[in-house]
Design an enzyme around this catalytic site. Structure first.
Site, PDB file in Angstrom:
ATOM      1  N   GLU A  13      48.101 -22.893  71.154  1.00 23.07           N
ATOM      2  CA  GLU A  13      49.247 -22.538  71.982  1.00 23.07           C
ATOM      3  C   GLU A  13      50.584 -22.678  71.271  1.00 23.07           C
ATOM      4  O   GLU A  13      51.551 -23.170  71.824  1.00 23.07           O
ATOM      5  CB  GLU A  13      49.250 -23.333  73.279  1.00 23.07           C
ATOM      6  CG  GLU A  13      48.064 -23.032  74.156  1.00 23.07           C
ATOM      7  CD  GLU A  13      48.177 -23.634  75.532  1.00 23.07           C
ATOM      8  OE1 GLU A  13      49.273 -24.091  75.917  1.00 23.07           O
ATOM      9  OE2 GLU A  13      47.166 -23.635  76.242  1.00 23.07           O
ATOM     10  N   TRP A  60      50.543 -18.290  71.145  1.00 23.51           N
ATOM     11  CA  TRP A  60      50.595 -18.174  72.582  1.00 23.51           C
ATOM     12  C   TRP A  60      51.686 -17.192  72.919  1.00 23.51           C
ATOM     13  O   TRP A  60      52.843 -17.454  72.722  1.00 23.51           O
ATOM     14  CB  TRP A  60      50.900 -19.537  73.209  1.00 23.51           C
ATOM     15  CG  TRP A  60      50.870 -19.498  74.685  1.00 23.51           C
ATOM     16  CD1 TRP A  60      51.938 -19.449  75.530  1.00 23.51           C
ATOM     17  CD2 TRP A  60      49.710 -19.472  75.509  1.00 23.51           C
ATOM     18  NE1 TRP A  60      51.513 -19.401  76.823  1.00 23.51           N
ATOM     19  CE2 TRP A  60      50.149 -19.409  76.835  1.00 23.51           C
ATOM     20  CE3 TRP A  60      48.343 -19.480  75.253  1.00 23.51           C
ATOM     21  CZ2 TRP A  60      49.274 -19.377  77.904  1.00 23.51           C
ATOM     22  CZ3 TRP A  60      47.484 -19.445  76.304  1.00 23.51           C
ATOM     23  CH2 TRP A  60      47.944 -19.401  77.621  1.00 23.51           C
ATOM     24  N   GLU A  67      54.585 -18.348  84.109  1.00 24.54           N
ATOM     25  CA  GLU A  67      54.861 -19.715  83.670  1.00 24.54           C
ATOM     26  C   GLU A  67      55.310 -20.530  84.880  1.00 24.54           C
ATOM     27  O   GLU A  67      56.174 -20.087  85.640  1.00 24.54           O
ATOM     28  CB  GLU A  67      55.962 -19.722  82.607  1.00 24.54           C
ATOM     29  CG  GLU A  67      55.535 -19.125  81.295  1.00 24.54           C
ATOM     30  CD  GLU A  67      54.433 -19.931  80.632  1.00 24.54           C
ATOM     31  OE1 GLU A  67      54.478 -21.179  80.659  1.00 24.54           O
ATOM     32  OE2 GLU A  67      53.514 -19.309  80.084  1.00 24.54           O
ATOM     33  N   PHE A  76      56.113 -14.897  76.748  1.00 17.55           N
ATOM     34  CA  PHE A  76      55.469 -15.488  75.584  1.00 17.55           C
ATOM     35  C   PHE A  76      54.623 -14.479  74.823  1.00 17.55           C
ATOM     36  O   PHE A  76      54.212 -14.725  73.707  1.00 17.55           O
ATOM     37  CB  PHE A  76      54.555 -16.649  76.008  1.00 17.55           C
ATOM     38  CG  PHE A  76      55.284 -17.916  76.320  1.00 17.55           C
ATOM     39  CD1 PHE A  76      55.433 -18.891  75.356  1.00 17.55           C
ATOM     40  CD2 PHE A  76      55.823 -18.129  77.568  1.00 17.55           C
ATOM     41  CE1 PHE A  76      56.105 -20.065  75.644  1.00 17.55           C
ATOM     42  CE2 PHE A  76      56.497 -19.298  77.863  1.00 17.55           C
ATOM     43  CZ  PHE A  76      56.636 -20.265  76.896  1.00 17.55           C
TER      44      PHE A  76
END
Length: 84
Positions: A13, A60, A67, A76
Site C-alpha cells: 500500500e 496503492w 477513502e 489514489f
C-alpha cells in the site's frame, strides 16, 4: 536491516493521493509520477547499498476507491475512475 536480522520485507500500500474532479485533472499527475520514481529509486538503493532484503512493492492503488476520511475526493489510483 542489521538490528532485526535483515528480514524479508514487502512494502504494501505505498502510494500518493491527489484531488482530481476530472480525468483531465487526473492526467496532470506529475507529483504522483515523481513520488513513485523517487520511492522506488530509494528502495533500489536500500537493496544494493544497504543489502536490505526487500522483495516486493505494491502501489496503492490501480483504481480510485472510497477513502473513509476523504470519500471520493482524494484519488489514489494510477487510473482515473469516473464514479458517476
Amino acid at each position: 536491516g542489521r538490528r532485526y536480522d535483515n528480514p524479508l520485507t514487502l512494502v504494501t500500500e505505498g502510494g500518493w493521493s491527489l484531488p482530481a474532479d476530472t480525468a483531465a485533472e487526473a492526467a496532470a499527475d506529475h507529483d504522483r509520477v515523481m513520488y513513485y520514481a523517487n520511492y522506488t529509486s530509494e528502495m533500489l538503493k536500500a537493496i544494493h547499498e544497504d543489502k536490505l532484503n526487500i522483495k516486493g512493492y505494491f502501489g496503492w492503488s490501480l483504481m480510485d476507491n472510497y477513502e473513509w476520511e476523504r470519500g471520493y475526493k482524494e484519488r489514489f489510483g494510477t487510473a482515473y475512475t469516473d464514479f458517476d
